[in-house]
Design an enzyme around this catalytic site. Structure first.
Site, PDB file in Angstrom:
ATOM      1  N   GLY A  71     -12.227 -23.981  79.382  1.00 37.15           N
ATOM      2  CA  GLY A  71     -11.218 -24.255  78.319  1.00 37.15           C
ATOM      3  C   GLY A  71     -11.437 -23.360  77.124  1.00 37.15           C
ATOM      4  O   GLY A  71     -10.155 -22.607  76.951  1.00 37.15           O
ATOM      5  N   ASN A 150      -7.878 -34.439  71.878  1.00 42.06           N
ATOM      6  CA  ASN A 150      -9.280 -35.133  73.111  1.00 42.06           C
ATOM      7  C   ASN A 150      -9.745 -36.429  72.252  1.00 42.06           C
ATOM      8  O   ASN A 150     -10.221 -37.027  72.343  1.00 42.06           O
ATOM      9  CB  ASN A 150      -9.946 -33.673  72.533  1.00 42.06           C
ATOM     10  CG  ASN A 150     -10.308 -32.830  71.592  1.00 42.06           C
ATOM     11  OD1 ASN A 150      -9.530 -32.711  70.533  1.00 42.06           O
ATOM     12  ND2 ASN A 150     -11.428 -32.849  70.885  1.00 42.06           N
ATOM     13  N   SER A 198      -9.989 -27.192  81.670  1.00 38.05           N
ATOM     14  CA  SER A 198     -10.839 -27.233  82.500  1.00 38.05           C
ATOM     15  C   SER A 198     -12.067 -27.662  83.334  1.00 38.05           C
ATOM     16  O   SER A 198     -11.656 -29.052  83.553  1.00 38.05           O
ATOM     17  CB  SER A 198     -11.320 -27.829  81.288  1.00 38.05           C
ATOM     18  OG  SER A 198     -12.756 -27.701  81.057  1.00 38.05           O
ATOM     19  N   GLY A 199     -12.426 -27.694  83.865  1.00 37.58           N
ATOM     20  CA  GLY A 199     -12.770 -27.711  85.549  1.00 37.58           C
ATOM     21  C   GLY A 199     -13.692 -29.609  85.105  1.00 37.58           C
ATOM     22  O   GLY A 199     -13.388 -30.906  85.501  1.00 37.58           O
ATOM     23  N   HIS A 200     -14.332 -28.736  84.411  1.00 42.73           N
ATOM     24  CA  HIS A 200     -15.244 -30.225  83.553  1.00 42.73           C
ATOM     25  C   HIS A 200     -14.876 -32.232  83.032  1.00 42.73           C
ATOM     26  O   HIS A 200     -15.124 -33.104  83.513  1.00 42.73           O
ATOM     27  CB  HIS A 200     -16.308 -29.946  83.226  1.00 42.73           C
ATOM     28  CG  HIS A 200     -16.520 -30.230  81.372  1.00 42.73           C
ATOM     29  ND1 HIS A 200     -16.545 -30.958  80.576  1.00 42.73           N
ATOM     30  CD2 HIS A 200     -15.942 -29.105  81.014  1.00 42.73           C
ATOM     31  CE1 HIS A 200     -16.808 -30.363  79.840  1.00 42.73           C
ATOM     32  NE2 HIS A 200     -15.955 -29.483  79.491  1.00 42.73           N
ATOM     33  N   THR A 236     -18.357 -10.511  88.319  1.00 44.71           N
ATOM     34  CA  THR A 236     -18.311 -11.571  89.955  1.00 44.71           C
ATOM     35  C   THR A 236     -17.998 -13.376  89.406  1.00 44.71           C
ATOM     36  O   THR A 236     -18.603 -13.841  88.628  1.00 44.71           O
ATOM     37  CB  THR A 236     -20.168 -12.021  90.045  1.00 44.71           C
ATOM     38  OG1 THR A 236     -19.962 -10.280  90.392  1.00 44.71           O
ATOM     39  CG2 THR A 236     -19.758 -12.123  91.812  1.00 44.71           C
ATOM     40  N   CYS A 324     -22.865 -34.719  63.188  1.00 40.83           N
ATOM     41  CA  CYS A 324     -24.446 -34.475  62.535  1.00 40.83           C
ATOM     42  C   CYS A 324     -23.931 -33.243  62.239  1.00 40.83           C
ATOM     43  O   CYS A 324     -23.996 -32.673  62.948  1.00 40.83           O
ATOM     44  CB  CYS A 324     -25.307 -35.799  62.998  1.00 40.83           C
ATOM     45  SG  CYS A 324     -26.600 -35.300  61.411  1.00 40.83           S
TER      46      CYS A 324
HETATM   47  N1  PLP Z   1      -9.674 -27.895  74.585  1.00 38.44           N
HETATM   48  C1  PLP Z   1     -10.044 -29.166  74.691  1.00 38.44           C
HETATM   49  C2  PLP Z   1      -8.596 -30.280  73.911  1.00 38.44           C
HETATM   50  C3  PLP Z   1     -10.976 -30.014  75.261  1.00 38.44           C
HETATM   51  O1  PLP Z   1     -11.411 -30.784  74.966  1.00 38.44           O
HETATM   52  C4  PLP Z   1     -12.098 -29.375  75.020  1.00 38.44           C
HETATM   53  C5  PLP Z   1     -13.987 -30.004  75.305  1.00 38.44           C
HETATM   54  O2  PLP Z   1     -14.217 -30.807  75.049  1.00 38.44           O
HETATM   55  C6  PLP Z   1     -11.757 -27.626  74.952  1.00 38.44           C
HETATM   56  C7  PLP Z   1     -10.886 -27.185  75.057  1.00 38.44           C
HETATM   57  C8  PLP Z   1     -13.294 -26.959  75.474  1.00 38.44           C
HETATM   58  O3  PLP Z   1     -13.169 -26.795  76.733  1.00 38.44           O
HETATM   59  P1  PLP Z   1     -14.586 -26.465  77.747  1.00 38.44           P
HETATM   60  O4  PLP Z   1     -15.826 -27.423  77.045  1.00 38.44           O
HETATM   61  O5  PLP Z   1     -14.178 -26.261  78.926  1.00 38.44           O
HETATM   62  O6  PLP Z   1     -14.681 -25.836  76.704  1.00 38.44           O
END
Ligand code: PLP
Length: 393
Positions: A71, A150, A198-200, A236, A324
């Site tokens: 992301g 987030n 973002s995949g994860h 790649t 922290c």
């Molecule tokens: N943007 C937001 C709102 C996110 O919560 C995060 C990850 O916590 C990111 C971007 C970054 O994504 P990535 O961890 O895939 O770099």
């Protein structure tokens, strides 16, 4: 000890179906998708299928999806596209509550001579679209506003903002990393130019992302080299992760409506349970416009870090609103921007659920938290009135 994982906005468990889909590409199907031979060609075809799966999740055309490494790269690429494709314009508008992937890149551009407007948010974390529109001027090249936050889960009126900016020669980007897969995101018939995924965050592995770029919009490659991703992102391909991301997107699309209800029911159960049993607790953010899986709760007069450590002893994973750094606790820039009092910012905990969260896990947390809060309040260096100094016994 079993893990109770309530930190899904940080990352998610890779879905078993995703792992299964990836496995052949880590073993037998190792051909390079750019190769001329059939062995590589079959991998190329599977990447294109994954592109279609990710596109479907946001109702985009597959040609509008570029796979990236995460992301963060998607966000950086979107910002650089605006900078490079319109070099005469030097003003960018964003918000004070963006993820560091946008915020720190804006700070970087600010140091390079760009003028950055950081829009404030209200006490519930909401932004004012009228104020945003008032900040636009002839120099504005890009507006970047996240789809959902987030830390608090607050959802912004992205389609409205994009629509009001349309036809003004300004690019509109949204960081939808937390929104996609949790709420319906439909880019078709909107004026969103670029959108980060973002995949994860949706049960694919870490290290794979995507950027949606609307057809016909100018684009600038951030990673330059070979001709992968139709010449838009060199390197790649991370094949197995791309396949996994596709599978995760397909799963998210089929389960989205059902999960929105089941996950928010558990989130509400947790929130109500904690507010009822822990005194001086409050929810941060607009609860009417919020991701179904997120709650951010301040337990006043105690350190969130201390709560996390106690939860950790029971195998419970969550996040706190202060991080922290250099030996001191850095309060969350999001909660600070919302004007949350210092004593509440430091005592804030983000619980973020997923499709794998169970009612038993939620009830376990509800059962444990009052004791933890009571115990830590006894030890707290903050007085109940928020004045620092050792509390008198
Ligand atoms: N943007 C937001 C709102 C996110 O919560 C995060 C990850 O916590 C990111 C971007 C970054 O994504 P990535 O961890 O895939 O770099």
């Amino acid at each position: 000890m079993s893990i109770t994982y309530l930190d899904s906005n940080a990352t998610t468990q890779t879905a078993p179906e995703v792992l299964e889909a990836m496995r052949p590409f880590l073993a037998d199907l190792y051909g390079n998708p750019s190769s001329m031979h059939t062995f590589g060609g079959q991998v190329h075809r599977r990447i294109e299928e994954a592109r279609s799966q990710v596109a479907r999740l946001i109702n985009a055309d597959p040609a509008e999806i570029i796979f990236t490494s995460c992301g963060t790269e998607s966000d950086n690429t979107a910002l650089m596209t605006a900078v490079e494709t319109n070099p005469r314009k030097k003003h960018i508008i964003t918000t004070r509550v963006e993820h560091p992937a946008v915020l720190n890149f804006c700070h970087h551009l600010g140091r390079k001579g760009f003028r950055i407007t950081y829009l404030p948010v209200g006490g519930n974390g909401e932004i004012d679209p009228d104020l945003l529109l008032k900040s636009v001027d002839d120099e504005t090249t890009l507006v970047s506003v996240m789809y959902a936050n987030n830390e608090t889960g607050v959802i912004f009126p992205i389609e409205e903002i994009a629509g009001r900016l349309a036809d003004r020669g300004i690019m509109f980007h949204t960081d939808a990393v937390q929104a996609v897969g949790k709420i319906p995101v439909n880019v078709r018939d909107t004026s969103i130019d670029m959108l980060s995924l973002s995949g994860h965050k949706i049960h694919a592995p870490k290290g794979i992302g995507a950027l949606y770029v609307r057809k016909g919009r100018r684009f600038h490659s951030y990673i330059i080299g070979g001709h992968q991703e139709h010449g838009r992102r060199a390197g790649t391909e991370n094949v197995a992760s791309i396949i996994g991301f596709g599978k995760a997107a397909e799963l998210a699309l089929t389960t989205l409506e059902e999960e929105k209800t089941s996950v928010s029911r558990l989130r509400d159960r947790l929130e109500q349970g904690l507010l009822a049993s822990c005194p001086d607790a409050r929810v941060n953010g607009d609860t009417a416009h919020r991701l179904p899986n997120t709650t951010n709760i301040s337990f006043e007069y105690i350190e969130g870090e201390a709560i996390l450590l106690r939860l950790d002893e029971y195998g419970i994973c969550a996040s706190s609103g202060s991080a922290c750094s250099s030996g001191s606790l850095e309060p969350s820039h999001v909660l600070r921007a919302m004007g949350i009092p210092y004593t509440a910012v430091h005592g804030s905990i983000r619980f973020s659920l997923s499709r794998y969260t169970t009612e038993q896990e939620i009830d376990r947390v509800i059962g444990l938290m009052p004791g933890i809060v009571k115990e830590l309040r006894e030890l707290s260096p903050f007085g109940r009135d928020g004045v620092t100094g050792p509390k008198q016994k």
